[in-house]
Design an enzyme around this catalytic site. Structure first.
Site: not given
Ligand code: GLA
Length: 383
Positions: A143, A216, A347
């Site tokens: 991210h 997110h 997402e």
């Molecule tokens: C995303 C990732 C997860 C986790 C979340 C945040 O969705 O795919 O593995 O890291 O972000 O906790």
């Protein structure tokens, strides 16, 4: 003679200047707490970060549905919606103070970037140059790194249209978090009178760079964080998914979901097969659609509240994450523990680690090109 004319002119100009600054000051004082930006948007001063002002905006549509968004991280902090009996509650995980978001929060409601999701070993090679990024998720980059788009204060652009629409802008500098090029990014949120939240992403760059943007938000359609999302029924229009290694990096294969717990082509409860998936769902689904076509790709239904969420997107992939890493040590602003699997994420995105997987859809944006992506979340109630 000259002095006779100049002196009064200077006095008049000085007076005009002083009265306009005091008017502006008055206006700023008036703006200090909550103020109406235009029809359908209220703003609240929320604090300051990195020397910039942070606001919390409330977008309201004609039925009184509310979506709260901050320019800190482009974050959706709340979505207040009625259930089948008309009772309103918040259907996304979020907090009511800025301070809370600046502590460790797993990307609640934020826009993640410059590259949302993972890049293996925090490294990729582009046009012969190898770029190194932060490894902030085990051996991988996640991210956008240590201070991704979710932790930046975005500018709010003025808009003429008189509807609940918010346009946020951020320039991610050349070299920021290790990425090449100045990326100029705009995110536009619109709350429609049909109870849809539309998110439009646009970006340009002055050097080739990977880019992958998503929101997110963690949904809990019951509107009550004491419930898990295991009874939510999910449908995903994906005949295949990208299997991954034990650090959550796709192996590069695209495998059919048929006969696996990843088959959501007909609706299934999240909890039904989750125990046969290591750690639970946190996988990228390959959506059944033509590149860039805008299509309905997923839905989530909660029988308890009657709320239904439908997801539309132009993106080729969807990371379905069942909130496996949420832990009750994290508390809501009201002090309620945010336990494991009390929120799920849908997402919309390009596939993880695409910069290192030439067989995946391209995520490299080049100078002169325009990045454009649209996702829509539509809420309704089934009685
Ligand atoms: C995303 C990732 C997860 C986790 C979340 C945040 O969705 O795919 O593995 O890291 O972000 O906790």
């Amino acid at each position: 003679m000259k002095q006779v004319v100049i002196v009064p002119v200077v006095i008049v100009l000085g007076f005009l200047f002083l009265s306009s600054t005091s008017k502006r000051k008055l206006q700023e004082e008036k703006n200090a707490y909550s103020f109406s930006v235009k029809k359908g948007i209220e703003a609240l001063e929320w604090g300051e970060r990195d020397g910039k002002k942070v606001y919390l905006y409330t977008l309201t549509n004609k039925d009184g549905m509310e979506v709260k968004i901050s320019n800190y991280g482009c974050t959706i902090t709340g979505w207040i919606a009625p259930d089948k009996n008309g009772n309103k509650s918040n259907i996304v995980l979020g907090f009511d103070s800025l301070e809370r978001y600046t502590r460790a929060v797993p990307y609640f409601g934020a826009v993640v970037g410059r590259y949302g999701n993972r890049i293996a070993k925090g490294q990729f090679t582009l046009d012969g140059t190898t770029y190194k990024l932060a490894t902030n998720n085990g051996p991988n980059h996640l991210h956008g790194g240590n201070k991704g788009f979710d932790k930046r204060v975005w500018d709010v652009l003025p808009i003429d249209e008189n509807k609940p629409l918010l346009v946020l802008h951020y320039i991610s500098k050349d070299g920021e978090e290790g990425y090449p090029g100045n990326a100029d990014v705009t995110v536009k949120y619109t709350l429609t009178d049909k109870d849809e939240l539309e998110i439009e992403y646009n970006a340009t760059t002055d050097k080739a760079t990977p880019i992958n943007l998503t929101n997110h938000s963690y949904f809990n359609l019951t509107g009550d964080v004491r419930n898990t999302i295991l009874d939510h029924t999910v449908w995903i229009d994906a005949d295949s998914y990208t299997p991954m290694d034990n650090t959550s990096i796709p192996t590069g294969e695209i495998k059919p979901v048929k006969g696996t717990p990843f088959d959501f082509t007909s609706p299934h409860k999240v909890g039904e097969r989750i125990d046969s998936v290591r750690n639970g769902y946190d996988h990228n689904f390959v959506l059944n659609k033509k590149p860039n076509a805008f299509k309905r790709v997923a839905s989530v239904f909660d029988a308890l509240s009657g709320r239904k969420l439908e997801v539309y997107t132009t993106e080729p992939g969807l990371q379905f994450y069942s909130g496996n890493f949420l832990s009750p040590s994290l508390k809501t602003s009201g002090g309620q523990p945010i336990g494991r699997r009390t929120g799920l994420c849908m997402e919309t995105q390009h596939f993880p680690n695409s910069p290192n997987q030439p067989n995946f859809p391209n995520t490299i944006l080049r100078p002169g090109e325009k990045f454009h992506s649209v996702t829509k979340y539509k809420l309704s109630v089934v009685k």
